[in-house]
Design a protein around this motif. Sequence first.
Motif, PDB file in Angstrom:
ATOM      1  N   UNK A 131      26.961 -24.150 -24.736  1.00  0.00           N
ATOM      2  CA  UNK A 131      24.982 -24.381 -25.825  1.00  0.00           C
ATOM      3  C   UNK A 131      24.162 -23.673 -24.860  1.00  0.00           C
ATOM      4  N   UNK A 132      24.229 -24.629 -23.881  1.00  0.00           N
ATOM      5  CA  UNK A 132      23.622 -24.205 -22.930  1.00  0.00           C
ATOM      6  C   UNK A 132      23.268 -23.892 -22.013  1.00  0.00           C
ATOM      7  N   UNK A 133      24.596 -23.142 -21.415  1.00  0.00           N
ATOM      8  CA  UNK A 133      25.264 -21.959 -20.544  1.00  0.00           C
ATOM      9  C   UNK A 133      24.937 -21.431 -20.997  1.00  0.00           C
ATOM     10  N   UNK A 134      25.356 -20.538 -21.959  1.00  0.00           N
ATOM     11  CA  UNK A 134      25.551 -19.763 -22.571  1.00  0.00           C
ATOM     12  C   UNK A 134      24.033 -18.546 -23.566  1.00  0.00           C
ATOM     13  N   UNK A 135      22.729 -20.352 -23.492  1.00  0.00           N
ATOM     14  CA  UNK A 135      21.691 -19.281 -23.882  1.00  0.00           C
ATOM     15  C   UNK A 135      20.753 -19.028 -22.337  1.00  0.00           C
ATOM     16  N   UNK A 136      21.278 -19.959 -21.526  1.00  0.00           N
ATOM     17  CA  UNK A 136      20.553 -20.091 -19.827  1.00  0.00           C
ATOM     18  C   UNK A 136      21.214 -18.202 -19.732  1.00  0.00           C
ATOM     19  N   UNK A 137      22.726 -17.671 -19.747  1.00  0.00           N
ATOM     20  CA  UNK A 137      23.525 -16.948 -19.915  1.00  0.00           C
ATOM     21  C   UNK A 137      22.155 -15.645 -20.573  1.00  0.00           C
ATOM     22  N   UNK A 178      28.908 -22.476 -14.208  1.00  0.00           N
ATOM     23  CA  UNK A 178      30.144 -22.586 -13.219  1.00  0.00           C
ATOM     24  C   UNK A 178      30.267 -24.282 -12.792  1.00  0.00           C
ATOM     25  N   UNK A 179      28.694 -24.478 -12.714  1.00  0.00           N
ATOM     26  CA  UNK A 179      28.658 -26.139 -12.523  1.00  0.00           C
ATOM     27  C   UNK A 179      28.662 -26.808 -13.731  1.00  0.00           C
ATOM     28  N   UNK A 180      27.807 -26.464 -14.400  1.00  0.00           N
ATOM     29  CA  UNK A 180      28.092 -26.712 -15.832  1.00  0.00           C
ATOM     30  C   UNK A 180      29.563 -27.046 -16.426  1.00  0.00           C
ATOM     31  N   UNK A 181      30.349 -25.783 -16.563  1.00  0.00           N
ATOM     32  CA  UNK A 181      31.250 -26.287 -16.913  1.00  0.00           C
ATOM     33  C   UNK A 181      32.154 -26.798 -16.445  1.00  0.00           C
ATOM     34  N   UNK A 182      32.308 -26.993 -15.317  1.00  0.00           N
ATOM     35  CA  UNK A 182      33.131 -28.068 -13.805  1.00  0.00           C
ATOM     36  C   UNK A 182      32.365 -29.334 -14.609  1.00  0.00           C
ATOM     37  N   UNK A 183      31.603 -30.007 -14.353  1.00  0.00           N
ATOM     38  CA  UNK A 183      31.242 -30.609 -15.041  1.00  0.00           C
ATOM     39  C   UNK A 183      31.077 -31.311 -16.095  1.00  0.00           C
ATOM     40  N   UNK A 184      31.253 -30.949 -17.656  1.00  0.00           N
ATOM     41  CA  UNK A 184      32.248 -30.717 -18.328  1.00  0.00           C
ATOM     42  C   UNK A 184      33.639 -31.209 -18.266  1.00  0.00           C
ATOM     43  N   UNK A 185      33.807 -30.312 -17.165  1.00  0.00           N
ATOM     44  CA  UNK A 185      35.745 -30.406 -17.516  1.00  0.00           C
ATOM     45  C   UNK A 185      35.623 -31.842 -17.173  1.00  0.00           C
ATOM     46  N   UNK A 186      34.989 -32.083 -15.275  1.00  0.00           N
ATOM     47  CA  UNK A 186      35.212 -32.925 -15.194  1.00  0.00           C
ATOM     48  C   UNK A 186      34.704 -34.744 -16.080  1.00  0.00           C
ATOM     49  N   UNK A 187      33.655 -34.996 -16.930  1.00  0.00           N
ATOM     50  CA  UNK A 187      33.526 -35.830 -17.875  1.00  0.00           C
ATOM     51  C   UNK A 187      34.498 -36.110 -18.782  1.00  0.00           C
ATOM     52  N   UNK A 188      35.034 -34.996 -19.315  1.00  0.00           N
ATOM     53  CA  UNK A 188      36.091 -34.850 -20.512  1.00  0.00           C
ATOM     54  C   UNK A 188      37.651 -35.498 -19.461  1.00  0.00           C
ATOM     55  N   UNK A 189      37.987 -35.772 -18.252  1.00  0.00           N
ATOM     56  CA  UNK A 189      38.741 -35.623 -17.356  1.00  0.00           C
ATOM     57  C   UNK A 189      38.592 -37.470 -17.081  1.00  0.00           C
TER      58      UNK A 189
END
Length: 290
Positions: A131-137, A178-189
Amino acid sequence: MSETTDLALLEIKPEQAPALYIANGLDAYLDQIRELAAEVPDVTTKKGRDRIGSLARMVGSSKKAIEEPGRAYLKQLKEAVKPAEDELRRFTRECDTIRDQILAPRAAWDVEQERLKAEEEARIAAEKLAAQIEADHEIALLLNEKFDRDAAEAKAEAAARREADLKAAKEKAEADAKAAQERAEREAKEAQERTARLAQEAREQAERDKQAAIEAEQRKAKAAEDARLAEEKRIADEAAARAANEAHRKTIGTVVVNALMGHAGLTRVQAIDVLTQIKDGNIPHTSITY
């Protein structure tokens, strides 16, 4: 000096044991022995001192006559309860195993709930990041429009600089997304790995607890067995010592009887009678050394 009647030969039959070897069951025999001990021989005379020795030996013989069948009866009682002890031990061990089997599904369920909870937390975090990424976009798009308007209004003024700023902002927004997406994926893993690790640790701890319980039961059983073997050895050693002493005394008695027959011209019956009188202290200035 007063004298009491000597103790009659005591004999405990097996069928008497249950009624005798109970609380205060041997009082009648103790009363007889105490009555014997009430005699007060004259210690200043040889006869009196010999009488004291004879009284002490009679007490020892009485003790032996009561104790030996009592020990035999006690051994029978211990052998009788051993199957019950073994069965109770087997029963409790099986109950523990059944209990662990009953608890296993709940433990597995708890682990699974922890895993689901971790996954849900990771999903929520990922959604917030998205959501934050979408808002930033969207902000970046608005900035693009503003930059476009400014460029149109100002025409060519500083166009190159504003174009560079716009490009930099866009690149930064994309990099942040991209960084936020990678961070989300890393935290989920990491959450999934943490859940799996917790589940494995729980299974390993359950196995260790089970093994520890088994080892504790084995140590308890070994201690009980060691105690039982030690008691049996003590009883066997005492019996062997008594048998050796009795054999020694019989050997000495046989030598004395044979000597009396060979040197005093006594018959065997007479020689045995003389030996008995000497043992009982009835012949002054004589004794037998064992």
